[in-house]
Design a protein around this motif. Structure first.
Motif, PDB file in Angstrom:
ATOM      1  N   ASP A  84      15.915   2.765   1.562  1.00  0.00           N
ATOM      2  CA  ASP A  84      14.594   3.696   1.133  1.00  0.00           C
ATOM      3  C   ASP A  84      13.540   2.629   0.458  1.00  0.00           C
ATOM      4  O   ASP A  84      12.226   2.804   0.541  1.00  0.00           O
ATOM      5  CB  ASP A  84      14.906   4.956   0.098  1.00  0.00           C
ATOM      6  N   ARG A  87      12.000   1.186   3.429  1.00  0.00           N
ATOM      7  CA  ARG A  87      10.966   2.075   4.130  1.00  0.00           C
ATOM      8  C   ARG A  87       9.778   2.209   3.285  1.00  0.00           C
ATOM      9  O   ARG A  87       8.570   2.263   3.831  1.00  0.00           O
ATOM     10  CB  ARG A  87      11.681   3.379   4.223  1.00  0.00           C
ATOM     11  N   GLY A  88      10.109   2.606   1.811  1.00  0.00           N
ATOM     12  CA  GLY A  88       8.768   2.980   1.428  1.00  0.00           C
ATOM     13  C   GLY A  88       7.919   1.975   0.938  1.00  0.00           C
ATOM     14  O   GLY A  88       6.685   1.793   0.614  1.00  0.00           O
ATOM     15  N   GLY A  92       6.532   1.442   5.664  1.00  0.00           N
ATOM     16  CA  GLY A  92       5.264   2.452   5.394  1.00  0.00           C
ATOM     17  C   GLY A  92       4.185   1.816   5.070  1.00  0.00           C
ATOM     18  O   GLY A  92       2.981   2.290   5.756  1.00  0.00           O
ATOM     19  N   PRO A  93       4.090   1.176   4.014  1.00  0.00           N
ATOM     20  CA  PRO A  93       2.525   0.496   3.590  1.00  0.00           C
ATOM     21  C   PRO A  93       2.249  -0.992   4.441  1.00  0.00           C
ATOM     22  O   PRO A  93       1.452  -1.335   3.779  1.00  0.00           O
ATOM     23  CB  PRO A  93       2.712   0.294   2.063  1.00  0.00           C
TER      24      PRO A  93
ATOM     25  N   PHE B  42       2.198   5.587  -6.124  1.00  0.00           N
ATOM     26  CA  PHE B  42       3.464   5.235  -5.790  1.00  0.00           C
ATOM     27  C   PHE B  42       4.149   6.221  -5.161  1.00  0.00           C
ATOM     28  O   PHE B  42       5.268   5.818  -4.751  1.00  0.00           O
ATOM     29  CB  PHE B  42       3.972   4.395  -6.956  1.00  0.00           C
ATOM     30  N   ALA B  44       5.115   8.040  -2.529  1.00  0.00           N
ATOM     31  CA  ALA B  44       5.714   7.993  -1.103  1.00  0.00           C
ATOM     32  C   ALA B  44       6.428   6.486  -0.803  1.00  0.00           C
ATOM     33  O   ALA B  44       7.049   6.258   0.178  1.00  0.00           O
ATOM     34  CB  ALA B  44       4.661   8.063  -0.019  1.00  0.00           C
ATOM     35  N   PHE B  45       6.411   5.908  -1.923  1.00  0.00           N
ATOM     36  CA  PHE B  45       6.865   4.354  -1.707  1.00  0.00           C
ATOM     37  C   PHE B  45       8.421   4.158  -2.202  1.00  0.00           C
ATOM     38  O   PHE B  45       8.950   3.065  -2.076  1.00  0.00           O
ATOM     39  CB  PHE B  45       6.096   3.332  -2.642  1.00  0.00           C
ATOM     40  N   GLY B  46       8.856   5.167  -2.659  1.00  0.00           N
ATOM     41  CA  GLY B  46      10.342   5.198  -2.989  1.00  0.00           C
ATOM     42  C   GLY B  46      10.746   5.512  -4.475  1.00  0.00           C
ATOM     43  O   GLY B  46      10.634   4.750  -5.386  1.00  0.00           O
ATOM     44  N   MET B  47      11.067   6.842  -4.842  1.00  0.00           N
ATOM     45  CA  MET B  47      11.536   7.329  -6.127  1.00  0.00           C
ATOM     46  C   MET B  47      12.289   6.282  -6.818  1.00  0.00           C
ATOM     47  O   MET B  47      13.616   5.826  -6.353  1.00  0.00           O
ATOM     48  CB  MET B  47      11.990   8.572  -6.010  1.00  0.00           C
ATOM     49  N   HIS B 180      -0.206   5.462   3.575  1.00  0.00           N
ATOM     50  CA  HIS B 180       0.447   4.375   2.501  1.00  0.00           C
ATOM     51  C   HIS B 180      -0.191   3.166   2.697  1.00  0.00           C
ATOM     52  O   HIS B 180      -0.408   2.378   1.710  1.00  0.00           O
ATOM     53  CB  HIS B 180       1.960   4.156   3.066  1.00  0.00           C
TER      54      HIS B 180
END
Lengths: 170, 197
Positions: A84, A87-88, A92-93, B42, B44-47, B180
């Protein structure tokens, strides 16, 4: 690919420095232990040792966003854990994370030793599923792969990887 | 207990060229008071990883403070990262730990009421730790105390890990998970860096 098994830690470190990496994020594992030691003893590169691989990815993304050039040294098992974050903070970015993925189980699989390590089995399919381009780094002959990986990440602004199948030598 | 929007307003009123890393509900409410080029969403970048990202930013940009609004639910996803802060966090990292003790965005489901984040942070070595050996853990429970401490927190060498018990009675806008890459590029542009590569 050379028949020699394992790239030299000293030569790999030299290549990492030539490419201008500023930080290496690594959680120790058996195969990369010599490279860890070489990096840790080098005053020009900062070694950061997080506690889990998802952390490595996110810290690296922050370093890059702030203008530094980190390399994430990560065993395939940790690569799986870090999904994750990858991905994040990567795909994604569009953060050009440079990854050196340790392919645990590769040596045993090539030697046809049973049982096959499931970490070996899922590594390439996972890299392909993520769409991460990768190049083998199995010996000193493969060291130019580091530059290819670095250039690809630069040009695409996306993660790219080399995968190492054997323990680093001195 | 601190009303969360009051805390955001206080930070916005004092902040100048610091980077802010926003997580979870902060990404939705903080933009109601701030539209700074160095605000970074942040969500959407990964909790669980906002503090890690902020650590990387702070290491990369030692010349300016990095403020991370960090949630307690996210922290539970990455308890080990407290240990990393205790070892590597530089003097310019300020973590504002927003403790509401629920997963607010998903319906305010509670987690164990036995968790003590102050003890966890101390056990991870943040007090007297970080890269400077000057890490500080504080607990600030009122907006008056927060407003009084903020000028010091923005200038004093840290790292700082400040636990702020918060509640929210104000509107929370809907979640947005878009663009993002654009958010990273905006922050890099604000730091004078090329967008990609």
């Amino acid at each position: 690919m050379s028949a020699n098994q394992g790239a030299s830690a000293a030569k790999t470190l030299a290549a990492i420095k030539t490419l201008g990496f500023t930080h290496v994020l690594v959680i120790p594992d058996s195969e990369s232990a010599r490279l860890y030691t070489a990096i840790n003893e080098d005053p020009d590169i900062d070694l950061i040792q997080p506690t889990r691989e998802g952390e490595s990815i996110a810290i690296a993304a922050g370093l890059w966003t702030g203008g530094q050039k980190p390399l994430v040294l990560i065993q395939n098992t940790g690569f799986m854990e870090a999904g994750d974050a990858l991905r994040g903070c990567g795909m994604g970015p569009r953060v050009p994370l440079r990854l050196m993925v340790g392919w645990r189980g590769y040596g045993g699989a090539m030697a046809e030793k049973l049982p096959i390590d499931s970490a070996y089995t899922y590594t390439e399919p996972l890299l392909k599923a993520w769409g991460i381009p990768y190049w083998p780094l199995m010996s000193d002959d493969d060291l130019p792969a580091l530059e290819q990986m670095d250039r690809t990440a630069e040009e695409t602004s996306m993660p790219a990887a080399v995968i190492t199948g054997y323990a680093f030598t001195e | 207990m601190i009303e969360r929007m009051d805390l955001f307003r206080a930070v916005h009123a004092r902040r100048t060229d610091e980077i802010t890393v926003l997580t979870m509900s902060a990404t939705l409410q903080y933009p109601l008071v701030s539209d700074h080029e160095l605000d970074f969403d942040f969500l959407a970048f990964g909790m669980g990883h906002a503090g890690d990202f902020g650590l990387g930013l702070a290491l990369a940009r030692p010349e300016r403070k990095v403020i991370v609004f960090k949630g307690d639910g996210g922290q539970l996803m990455s308890l080990g990262s407290l240990v990393t802060l205790g070892r590597y966090a530089p003097g310019n990292l300020l973590v504002l730990f927003l403790e509401n003790r629920v997963y607010e965005q998903t319906g305010s489901q509670s987690f164990s009421d036995r968790v003590d984040f102050d003890t966890l942070a101390r056990g991870a070595g943040i007090e007297g730790g970080g890269a400077t050996g000057k890490g500080k853990i504080e607990r600030i429970e009122t907006i008056e105390a927060f407003e009084e401490a903020l000028p010091r927190l923005l200038t004093e060498e840290g790292p700082h890990f400040v636990i702020c018990p918060v509640v929210n009675h104000e509107h929370v806008p809907p979640t947005s998970h878009t663009n993002h890459a654009g958010r990273i590029q905006k922050l890099r542009k604000g730091l004078g860096l090329p967008a990609g590569g």
